[in-house]
Design an enzyme around this catalytic site. Structure first.
Site, short mmCIF file in Angstrom:
data_model
loop_
_atom_site.label_atom_id
_atom_site.label_comp_id
_atom_site.label_asym_id
_atom_site.label_seq_id
_atom_site.Cartn_x
_atom_site.Cartn_y
_atom_site.Cartn_z
N GLY A 299 0.81 -1.00 -0.08
CA GLY A 299 0.30 -0.86 -0.01
C GLY A 299 0.57 1.47 -0.10
O GLY A 299 0.47 2.16 -0.36
N ASP A 300 2.08 1.23 0.52
CA ASP A 300 3.13 1.87 1.08
C ASP A 300 3.62 2.78 -0.47
O ASP A 300 3.51 4.08 -1.14
CB ASP A 300 3.99 2.55 1.62
CG ASP A 300 3.36 1.81 3.31
OD1 ASP A 300 2.55 2.22 3.25
OD2 ASP A 300 3.85 1.10 3.91
N ALA A 301 3.83 1.82 -1.10
CA ALA A 301 4.74 1.73 -2.62
C ALA A 301 3.41 1.80 -3.83
O ALA A 301 3.68 2.94 -4.81
CB ALA A 301 5.06 0.29 -2.98
N GLY A 304 3.84 5.20 -3.21
CA GLY A 304 4.49 6.17 -4.11
C GLY A 304 4.90 6.30 -5.12
O GLY A 304 5.11 7.25 -5.67
#
Length: 343
Positions: A299-301, A304
């Site tokens: 999810g973070d990727a 980003g």
């Protein structure tokens, strides 16, 4: 393609954490009353676990900079390539781990302006990976939750240079008015203010703080579990995830000149985008179960990758497309490990 005057355009307020990743059996989770796919703050019952993992008696552990927003900023800077486009602020301890985090981020090209707390150690997140690439996150915030508003004044030049702000729901209860100050600045100067719902508990326990900050947001990220948790907390009834995205888009806003965009990921199901009053679906890239190494930072990727296109004025479809590719890439590695070669 980035042009001139791009330095510091993407600005993040983060919980700087050091991730320690371990592959464990289900009974280890049971011992510490943990769920296979969840994110919580450490409690007294987890003290022994942190002592064990922070000792040097487990050489098989994987270490590296972590924290949701810090991960997203790392991925964005990696995609952008040009050094210094991304700025990160937060608080670390006066210790080896804090200095290592700064060193790792600067090596990627981030501008790092971290306040140093001399009373608390740098925050740590233990990532427990179980069968099926499930992950349970247990975080001891320590210095990460000690960011002081006064430090923001020291980096205000970076705030003024930024055109996009990104933060997670995890920083909502930071002391002082840092979050609201950034939100008000973004509204007053017509800059993007984006936020991630981050975890179901943020949408329930911190609901009032979340709804207050969402007034400043014109871009919101989350996953289906978080969206449904917010729906339940707000009493929206039995509605679909897409309908929740629309509800979030139409929550009270201080942005009179633009409608809020909402992006919801759903693991292997299509990404939902509510933009310009239209709900769209974007299929994810199929991945074999055996190719998934770790779901922790997917999810973070995604965020980003998305922001790396948004910061350059890219089309919304391109933002989602790169976000999907970034998530697929990170699923194949442990933690937020980035390849040396960019796409």
């Amino acid at each position: 393609m980035m042009g001139t005057n791009t330095r510091g355009r993407l600005f993040g307020l983060v919980h700087p954490l050091w991730d320690i990743t371990a592959h464990v059996e289900r009974d280890f989770l049971d011992k510490y009353q943990l769920e296979a796919n969840n994110a919580i703050l450490a409690a007294e019952i987890h003290k022994e676990m942190f002592e064990e993992f922070l000792s040097e008696s487990r050489p098989s552990l994987e270490h590296g900079p972590g924290g949701a927003t810090q991960n997203a900023l790392k991925v964005a800077q990696w995609y952008i390539g040009e050094p210094g486009v991304v700025t990160s602020i937060g608080c670390v301890g006066d210790d080896k781990v804090g200095r290592k985090i700064v060193e790792c981020l600067e090596d990627i090209g981030l501008n790092v302006h971290y306040m140093v707390d001399r009373e608390r150690p740098t925050g740590v997140c233990i990532v427990l990976v179980t069968e099926g690439a499930n992950r349970s996150l247990v975080t001891r915030l320590e210095a990460a939750n000690r960011y002081q508003h006064e430090h923001l004044n020291k980096v205000w030049e970076s705030v003024e240079k930024a055109t996009i702000f990104y933060l997670s729901g995890f920083v909502l209860n930071l002391p002082g008015d840092t979050v609201l100050t950034l939100g008000k600045h973004a509204v007053e100067h017509n800059k993007t203010f984006s936020m991630n719902l981050s975890a179901p508990y943020v949408c329930t326990v911190l609901k009032d703080l979340l709804l207050n900050v969402l007034q400043y947001c014109d871009l919101v990220f989350g996953n289906s579990d978080e969206a449904l948790a917010l729906s339940a907390a707000c009493g929206w009834g039995e509605i679909s995830v897409g309908e929740v995205a629309e509800k979030i888009a139409h929550l009270p806003s201080l942005r009179s000149n633009r409608e809020r965009t909402v992006v919801i990921t759903q693991q292997e199901q299509p990404v939902l985008l509510y933009h310009d009053s239209v709900l769209s679906e974007f299929p994810v890239i199929p991945i074999k179960h055996e190719d998934i190494v770790d779901t922790n930072c997917a999810g973070d990727a995604f965020v980003g990758g998305f922001l790396s296109v948004w910061v350059d004025g890219g089309q919304i479809e391109g933002c989602v497309s790169r976000g999907i590719r970034a998530a697929n890439m990170i699923l194949r590695s442990s933690g937020c490990t980035l390849p040396e070669k960019r796409e």
